[in-house]
Write an enzyme that holds these catalytic residues in place. Structure first.
Site, PDB file in Angstrom:
ATOM      1  N   HIS A 145      27.989  86.755  42.443  1.00  0.00           N
ATOM      2  CA  HIS A 145      27.046  86.329  41.756  1.00  0.00           C
ATOM      3  C   HIS A 145      25.784  85.322  42.233  1.00  0.00           C
ATOM      4  O   HIS A 145      26.281  85.067  43.434  1.00  0.00           O
ATOM      5  CB  HIS A 145      27.929  85.297  40.696  1.00  0.00           C
ATOM      6  CG  HIS A 145      28.891  85.999  39.813  1.00  0.00           C
ATOM      7  ND1 HIS A 145      29.925  85.558  39.084  1.00  0.00           N
ATOM      8  CD2 HIS A 145      29.037  87.275  39.334  1.00  0.00           C
ATOM      9  CE1 HIS A 145      30.622  86.289  38.574  1.00  0.00           C
ATOM     10  NE2 HIS A 145      30.294  87.479  38.665  1.00  0.00           N
ATOM     11  N   HIS A 157      22.585  86.214  37.871  1.00  0.00           N
ATOM     12  CA  HIS A 157      23.832  87.338  37.808  1.00  0.00           C
ATOM     13  C   HIS A 157      25.079  86.422  37.575  1.00  0.00           C
ATOM     14  O   HIS A 157      25.516  85.788  38.562  1.00  0.00           O
ATOM     15  CB  HIS A 157      23.881  88.253  38.883  1.00  0.00           C
ATOM     16  CG  HIS A 157      24.844  89.278  38.939  1.00  0.00           C
ATOM     17  ND1 HIS A 157      25.597  89.614  40.009  1.00  0.00           N
ATOM     18  CD2 HIS A 157      25.529  89.943  37.961  1.00  0.00           C
ATOM     19  CE1 HIS A 157      26.419  90.552  39.741  1.00  0.00           C
ATOM     20  NE2 HIS A 157      26.503  90.914  38.651  1.00  0.00           N
ATOM     21  N   SER A 212      21.398  93.963  46.789  1.00  0.00           N
ATOM     22  CA  SER A 212      22.273  93.189  47.513  1.00  0.00           C
ATOM     23  C   SER A 212      21.390  92.080  47.988  1.00  0.00           C
ATOM     24  O   SER A 212      20.095  91.934  47.795  1.00  0.00           O
ATOM     25  CB  SER A 212      22.886  93.895  48.790  1.00  0.00           C
ATOM     26  OG  SER A 212      21.708  94.413  49.566  1.00  0.00           O
ATOM     27  N   MET A 213      22.018  90.913  48.566  1.00  0.00           N
ATOM     28  CA  MET A 213      21.453  89.723  48.809  1.00  0.00           C
ATOM     29  C   MET A 213      20.545  90.011  49.937  1.00  0.00           C
ATOM     30  O   MET A 213      20.722  90.635  50.871  1.00  0.00           O
ATOM     31  CB  MET A 213      22.349  88.921  49.440  1.00  0.00           C
ATOM     32  CG  MET A 213      21.926  87.428  49.753  1.00  0.00           C
ATOM     33  SD  MET A 213      23.236  86.336  50.354  1.00  0.00           S
ATOM     34  CE  MET A 213      24.392  87.220  51.424  1.00  0.00           C
ATOM     35  N   HIS A 228      24.046  99.595  37.539  1.00  0.00           N
ATOM     36  CA  HIS A 228      23.647  98.045  37.376  1.00  0.00           C
ATOM     37  C   HIS A 228      23.394  97.442  38.601  1.00  0.00           C
ATOM     38  O   HIS A 228      23.188  96.394  38.683  1.00  0.00           O
ATOM     39  CB  HIS A 228      24.896  97.508  36.791  1.00  0.00           C
ATOM     40  CG  HIS A 228      26.137  97.162  37.474  1.00  0.00           C
ATOM     41  ND1 HIS A 228      26.649  98.112  38.754  1.00  0.00           N
ATOM     42  CD2 HIS A 228      26.699  96.294  37.952  1.00  0.00           C
ATOM     43  CE1 HIS A 228      27.445  97.658  39.347  1.00  0.00           C
ATOM     44  NE2 HIS A 228      27.649  96.185  39.051  1.00  0.00           N
ATOM     45  N   ASP A 254      35.875  90.556  35.047  1.00  0.00           N
ATOM     46  CA  ASP A 254      34.671  89.554  34.692  1.00  0.00           C
ATOM     47  C   ASP A 254      33.858  90.179  33.446  1.00  0.00           C
ATOM     48  O   ASP A 254      32.790  90.914  33.382  1.00  0.00           O
ATOM     49  CB  ASP A 254      33.572  89.481  35.867  1.00  0.00           C
ATOM     50  CG  ASP A 254      32.690  88.397  35.578  1.00  0.00           C
ATOM     51  OD1 ASP A 254      32.779  87.736  34.597  1.00  0.00           O
ATOM     52  OD2 ASP A 254      32.123  88.244  36.517  1.00  0.00           O
ATOM     53  N   ASN A 300      29.785  94.888  31.758  1.00  0.00           N
ATOM     54  CA  ASN A 300      31.311  94.983  31.600  1.00  0.00           C
ATOM     55  C   ASN A 300      31.858  94.891  30.132  1.00  0.00           C
ATOM     56  O   ASN A 300      32.090  93.564  29.654  1.00  0.00           O
ATOM     57  CB  ASN A 300      31.985  93.911  32.595  1.00  0.00           C
ATOM     58  CG  ASN A 300      31.875  94.242  33.676  1.00  0.00           C
ATOM     59  OD1 ASN A 300      31.714  95.389  34.480  1.00  0.00           O
ATOM     60  ND2 ASN A 300      32.379  93.239  34.678  1.00  0.00           N
ATOM     61  N   LEU A 355      21.801  83.360  41.935  1.00  0.00           N
ATOM     62  CA  LEU A 355      20.493  83.030  41.092  1.00  0.00           C
ATOM     63  C   LEU A 355      19.395  83.223  42.080  1.00  0.00           C
ATOM     64  O   LEU A 355      19.551  82.603  43.113  1.00  0.00           O
ATOM     65  CB  LEU A 355      20.750  81.529  40.741  1.00  0.00           C
ATOM     66  CG  LEU A 355      19.243  80.646  40.375  1.00  0.00           C
ATOM     67  CD1 LEU A 355      18.775  81.175  39.237  1.00  0.00           C
ATOM     68  CD2 LEU A 355      19.458  79.266  40.196  1.00  0.00           C
TER      69      LEU A 355
END
Length: 473
Positions: free
Chosen positions: A202, A233, A374-375, A396, A94, A324, A204
């Site tokens: 990924h 992200h 994390s979420m 990151h 990615d 990346n 928002l």
């Protein structure tokens, strides 16, 4: 990970001396508990990186490191332009996946009565999910213009304002991109995916500033307690993945011609000065520009969605960082300025104050370093500092503590969503089965990661943010 073979440099820095073909040491950042919890593969992969020709100084693992493809995720390594190599696995599939954070004129209280309609508006505005396309469809000529122009192409198409570009890495466009180096298959995979999140980790996320660690830096970044922020992200979608798929087998096939014998096929590489090396860098630059364009378009859609629910709201770009990439950079080593090609895979560039790569209004402050949790957990905004021990690199994210397969067996997406709802976090996701992969328990404790990054001198914490709305791929 077995740390008995490591030499402790400090409480948050450890060194594996060169052995078994290593041309440089492997250096790990993190507290003892974080290192002990890392997979053994992190040490194996970082040791493999240290065997590559032309490596300079060391191979580094950030506090959030976990196993990846070839390089560990959270791995950093720099190479001499003449003797060194470029590794597609060292960039990742990615390409230029990264984070873009927008500040708003809102406070947390302004959102509490409109969280549901705002979450719906954002999920509708920004498509997400595996292979999900969006309303923007590009023909071949327009794809090539996007690959050359990056975020500046998007601004030229009316997505955002020229002022956004100063707050992007590479000013929104990486030089050296050559669309001819990108396969037709890779281009076909991006035709309708600009302006979409994708899947996996990924997101928002609408957030609020819950804690300020450095008031002067926070003020300089335009941040205040209780303020609402938005973080995006995502990366280069199918195009970046296809570039990796196209070049990895070519690097492996051509390795004998260049006298390269990587012990791990996942570390397939090409000399930086070879035709293949230069072609990969040109294709990779297209991937970087694709990711920058994608986040620019998404940011425009986010501004529209916010405006539809909260008319008059102001959304300004704080910064856009990639994690990346392989970049040509100037660094001082042993008192001598050198040109190096720095691989950062799952690691963020973190320029300190005074760096010429920063826009004038950030020069005295240092680069904003955007670190996603994390979420459902905290995220952080840090600032780059002087004398970074890893060539201006920082962590990151939180870093995975378990594989996606194990996470799916350990958590139920419906339970995760309900847990978030009880905490006042509005989740929007295409498929709750995929939410289990990103459960907070599948990741390391981001607070411990940040503490180690700060103690190791990688970056300085500025604010901690907490989520209000999360749109998942």
């Amino acid at each position: 990970m077995d740390i008995s073979r490591l030499v402790r440099i400090s409480d948050h820095q450890w060194r594996l001396p060169p052995r078994d073909g290593m041309r440089a040491p492997a250096v790990f950042f993190g507290s003892e508990p974080l290192l002990r919890a890392m997979e053994e593969d992190v040490a194996r992969q970082l040791s493999g990186v240290a065997t590559l020709p032309g490596i300079v100084s060391a191979a580094w693992a950030m506090p959030d490191a976990h196993s990846g493809y070839g390089f560990p995720i959270g791995g950093v390594a720099a190479f001499d332009p003449v003797e060194g190599v470029v590794s597609a696995g060292g960039v990742g599939f990615d390409i230029a996946c990264g984070v873009r954070t927008l500040t708003t004129s809102l406070d947390r209280e302004d959102l509490l009565t409109v969280q549901a309609p705002l979450a719906d508006a954002l999920a509708l505005a920004v498509p997400s999910g595996v292979g999900q396309g969006g309303p923007l469809r590009l023909d071949q000529a327009e794809i090539d213009r996007m690959l050359r122009g990056g975020a500046s192409w998007a601004v030229g198409r009316g997505f955002g304002a020229p002022g956004d570009l100063a707050r992007c890495e590479e000013h929104g466009r990486m030089d050296g991109a050559a669309p001819g180096a990108v396969s037709a298959e890779a281009k076909a995979r991006i035709r309708d995916q600009i302006g979409t999140l994708g899947s996996g980790n990924h997101y928002l996320e609408v957030q609020w500033v819950a804690e300020v660690f450095d008031p002067p830096l926070a003020d300089g970044f335009g941040l205040r307690p209780g303020q609402v922020l938005i973080s995006i992200h995502c990366g280069s979608r199918g195009l970046g993945h296809q570039i990796g798929q196209d070049f990895l087998p070519r690097m492996l096939a051509e390795a004998p011609r260049h006298g390269l014998t990587p012990g791990d096929p996942e570390l397939a590489c090409a000399p930086l000065c070879s035709d293949l090396g230069r072609e990969y860098l040109a294709a990779m630059a297209c991937g970087v520009n694709c990711a920058l364009a994608n986040r620019q378009v998404i940011a425009h859609m986010v501004r529209q969605a916010f405006g539809s629910v909260l008319p008059g709201v102001r959304l300004n770009l704080l910064y856009d960082v990639c994690h990346n990439t392989c970049r040509r950079e100037e660094h001082v080593l042993d008192g001598r300025r050198r040109t190096l090609y720095v691989h950062r895979k799952g690691a963020t560039r973190a320029f300190g104050p005074g760096h010429p790569g920063l826009p004038p209004d950030l020069t005295a402050l240092g680069q904003p370093v955007l670190v996603g949790g994390s979420m459902g957990t905290s995220s952080y905004i840090l600032a780059g500092i002087d004398e970074n021990p890893a060539l201006d690199s920082a962590c990151h994210g939180a870093g995975r503590a378990m594989s996606r397969t194990r996470a799916k067996k350990s958590f139920r997406g419906r339970d995760v969503a309900e847990s978030l709802r009880r905490r006042g976090i509005f989740l929007r996701a295409k498929d709750l089965r995929d939410v289990a992969e990103e459960a907070p328990g599948a990741y390391k404790d981001v607070n411990l990661v940040i503490a180690s990054a700060a103690a190791a001198g990688l970056a300085k914490p500025v604010v901690r943010v907490e989520p209000l709305i999360c749109v998942k791929g």
